[in-house]
Design an enzyme around this catalytic site. Structure first.
Site, PDB file in Angstrom:
ATOM      1  CB  CYS A 126      38.753  28.691  47.083  1.00 29.21           C
ATOM      2  SG  CYS A 126      38.024  29.570  48.482  1.00 29.21           S
TER       3      CYS A 126
ATOM      4  CD  GLU B   9      42.786  29.163  54.684  1.00 33.00           C
ATOM      5  OE1 GLU B   9      42.206  28.213  54.019  1.00 33.00           O
ATOM      6  OE2 GLU B   9      42.919  28.812  55.787  1.00 33.00           O
ATOM      7  CG  LEU B  10      47.144  26.997  48.975  1.00 32.23           C
ATOM      8  CD1 LEU B  10      48.148  26.027  48.956  1.00 32.23           C
ATOM      9  CD2 LEU B  10      47.655  28.367  48.857  1.00 32.23           C
TER      10      LEU B  10
ATOM     11  CD1 TRP C   6      42.693  38.034  41.302  1.00 33.07           C
ATOM     12  CD2 TRP C   6      40.587  37.459  40.843  1.00 33.07           C
ATOM     13  NE1 TRP C   6      42.632  36.623  40.289  1.00 33.07           N
ATOM     14  CE2 TRP C   6      41.124  36.402  40.182  1.00 33.07           C
ATOM     15  CE3 TRP C   6      38.984  37.366  40.984  1.00 33.07           C
ATOM     16  CZ2 TRP C   6      40.646  35.494  39.524  1.00 33.07           C
ATOM     17  CZ3 TRP C   6      38.529  36.509  40.130  1.00 33.07           C
ATOM     18  CH2 TRP C   6      39.191  35.232  39.670  1.00 33.07           C
ATOM     19  CG  ASN C   7      38.231  34.786  44.951  1.00 35.06           C
ATOM     20  OD1 ASN C   7      38.913  35.414  45.906  1.00 35.06           O
ATOM     21  ND2 ASN C   7      37.742  33.521  45.412  1.00 35.06           N
TER      22      ASN C   7
ATOM     23  CD  GLU D 195      40.710  26.834  42.003  1.00 32.53           C
ATOM     24  OE1 GLU D 195      41.841  27.142  41.670  1.00 32.53           O
ATOM     25  OE2 GLU D 195      40.138  27.200  42.920  1.00 32.53           O
TER      26      GLU D 195
ATOM     27  N   GLY E 237      45.362  32.071  47.752  1.00 31.96           N
ATOM     28  CA  GLY E 237      45.490  32.378  46.306  1.00 31.96           C
ATOM     29  C   GLY E 237      45.514  31.070  45.805  1.00 31.96           C
ATOM     30  CB  SER E 238      46.713  29.783  42.576  1.00 34.78           C
ATOM     31  OG  SER E 238      48.029  30.497  42.631  1.00 34.78           O
TER      32      SER E 238
ATOM     33  CE  LYS F 176      50.582  41.374  45.963  1.00 34.81           C
ATOM     34  NZ  LYS F 176      49.822  41.516  44.953  1.00 34.81           N
ATOM     35  N   PRO F 177      47.307  43.303  48.474  1.00 37.25           N
ATOM     36  CG  PRO F 177      46.011  45.332  47.973  1.00 37.25           C
ATOM     37  CD  PRO F 177      47.362  44.757  48.726  1.00 37.25           C
ATOM     38  CB  ALA F 178      44.380  40.529  43.991  1.00 41.27           C
TER      39      ALA F 178
END
Ligand code: NAD
Length: 499
Positions: free
Chosen positions: A297, A263-264, A165-166, A399, A242-243, A189-191
């Site tokens: 991130c 991509e975390l 979502w960022n 983080e 995402g995380s 599939k978006p946040a």
């Protein structure tokens, strides 16, 4: 197709009513049959609309649509895919104001910043439109002159893209544009916090005449709808941002062997070396630690300052940070900072702050929510700087994903590099130094996918961007960002005659 076009340019009920419970599958808007989930404006706590959680059948329909569209899309001449992406870039840029309004309403960042992000999505469309025409191969000489090897590139197939979502537009855009340029089709599939930006992108795809089924959007919770995409056997690649925890879970739960880019998270250091331009370092730190309320991130989480500069750096950073303006991003489009996207990152920020203060950190600036009625119902927090931090504190080792940065002094460059590398993450790192030897020593020692020196923009469109260690695998941006959606095929030919 019966979908009411949103009214662009004003924020009113019709804007989100048009998206209510909509899924975008096979070029059509469907009303989702699953549970209705509310979407909140994080600056006010108001519910601005609802999405439908896609059912397993709806996820399956989206994947089938992408599969059916794949061969025709892959067979188009690269120039045609390129034209489609250029058209998409033009439509997105023309809709930048309306799309920014949607993003700010659901994500909280100030309107001007949201508009900038939409324009960067348009830039990604044009960049990958150009790359689409440059999918070259290689002819490799054989061991004997009657053999030759051709190495060609082919699109992977159907991509399942799962995004946070960022940066609700850009993080979809890098996947969508790289995938479409390569000849792949995609299910996004978006946040669940920021679904409407994704639906607005789908709407732009319609106007840009991207063929039906090439881009599909399904909404809903990650643990159900995202997981259904991951578990779908007819997806050829998962592209996830995402995380690290969810990335690892996805890696463990994929049911078939397939390509995957992850991509975390990050825990990014900034090193202010003895030769640094202190004012430039302060400016960079204030921007990269707090932009988007630290929900990046590649946010600067921790700063190591050469001891002779330590107190001066802290004093200047305090001044710079206290000048940052905070506001409801819709009312104050040019504010430096808006609301945080939800209670979750705000609570984590408070937790990391309390942990550091308990363990002896010194509060330099911030430390609480801003005062006033305008901030009473949203997720706001003042940008916060802590000094004298150690690696016993969460702020230096985990983080935070919020407006909090820890600062510590160092005595030697080796010590700075060791501290900077003392993390399971490896996404981005930052250096301020004017001495070329310091620049070289640090940029070679830092174990990160990205090192930004005397600037804080670690990710730019024309160079590969990716993490190491627990920050992920794979690249976005640059030519590499398109090659992530391609197979290499080796065709070895034996001719009748030697050359
Ligand atoms: P998240 O991992 O909670 O969610 C990301 C996406 O995954 C969402 O769409 C979510 O619905 C979905 N999801 C959740 N559980 C899932 C499951 N079991 N299966 C499939 N999908 C699932 O992350 P977030 O809170 O939305 O975003 C913040 C994180 O993203 C931070 O850690 C940040 O560092 C990271 N991030 C990384 C980059 C990068 O480029 N490396 C960029 C932006 C954000």
């Amino acid at each position: 197709m019966g979908f009411p076009a949103i009214r662009h340019g004003t924020q009113d009920d019709s804007m989100f009513a048009a998206y209510d419970s909509k899924l975008f599958i096979a070029g059509e808007w469907r009303t989702g049959t699953g549970e209705r989930l509310p979407v909140e404006n994080p600056a006010t706590g108001e519910i601005i609309g609802h999405i439908a959680a896609a059912s397993a059948d709806e996820v399956d329909a989206a994947v089938s649509a992408a599969r059916a569209a794949f061969r025709p899309w892959a067979k188009l001449a690269p120039k045609e895919r390129s034209s489609a992406l250029h058209r998409l870039g033009e439509v997105v840029a023309a809709r930048a104001d309306a799309m920014a309004l949607i993003m700010t309403s659901e994500q909280g960042k100030p309107l001007n910043e949201a508009r900038g992000e939409i324009l960067k999505l348009a830039e990604a469309c044009h960049f990958y439109a150009e790359e689409a025409e440059r999918v070259h191969g290689e002819i490799v000489p054989g061991a004997t002159t009657d053999h030759e090897s051709m190495v060609i590139r082919e699109p992977i197939g159907v991509v399942g893209a799962i995004t946070p979502w960022n940066y609700p537009a850009e993080l979809i855009g890098w996947k969508l544009c790289g995938a479409l340029a390569a000849g792949c089709t995609i299910v996004i599939k978006p946040a669940e916090l920021t679904p409407f930006t994704a639906l607005a992108i789908a709407e732009a795809c319609v106007e840009a005449k991207i063929p039906a089924g090439v881009v599909n959007v399904v909404t809903g919770k990650g643990s159900i709808v995202g997981q259904a995409l991951v578990e779908h056997r007819d997806i050829d690649k998962i592209a996830f941002t995402g995380s690290s925890a969810v990335g690892l879970h996805i890696q463990r739960s994929t049911p078939v062997v397939r390509r995957m880019s992850l991509e975390l998270g990050g825990n990014c250091p900034l090193v202010v070396a003895p030769s640094a331009d202190l004012d430039a370092a302060v400016k960079g730190a204030a921007r990269r630690a707090f932009r988007n309320m630290g929900q990046i991130c590649i946010a600067v989480n921790r700063i190591y300052v050469a001891r002779p500069h330590y107190e001066a750096f802290l004093a200047k950073l305090k001044t710079a940070v206290e000048r940052l303006t905070i506001g409801n991003g819709l009312d104050k489009p040019d504010a430096d900072l808006g609301a945080m996207a939800s209670a979750e990152p705000l609570n984590k920020t408070r937790e990391h702050l309390a942990d550091a203060l308990d363990k002896g950190a010194r509060l330099v600036s911030g430390g609480s929510a801003p005062d006033g009625e305008a901030f009473s119902r949203g997720h706001f927090f003042r940008p916060t700087v802590l000094a004298d931090c150690t690696h016993e504190m969460k702020v230096m080792t985990e983080e935070t994903f919020g407006p909090l940065v820890g600062v510590a002094p160092f005595d030697t460059l080796d010590e700075a590099a060791d501290l900077a590398n003392d993390t399971p993450y490896g996404l981005a790192s930052y250096v301020y130094a004017r001495d070329v030897n310091e620049v070289r020593a640090l940029s070679l020692r830092l174990d990160y996918g990205n090192v930004a020196v005397n600037n804080v923009d670690a990710g730019v469109m024309n160079a590969p961007y990716g993490g190491r260690k627990q920050s992920g695998v794979g690249y976005e941006h640059g030519r590499e960002g398109m090659l992530e959606y391609m197979h290499f095929k080796h065709i070895r030919i034996r001719y009748d005659e030697a050359r």
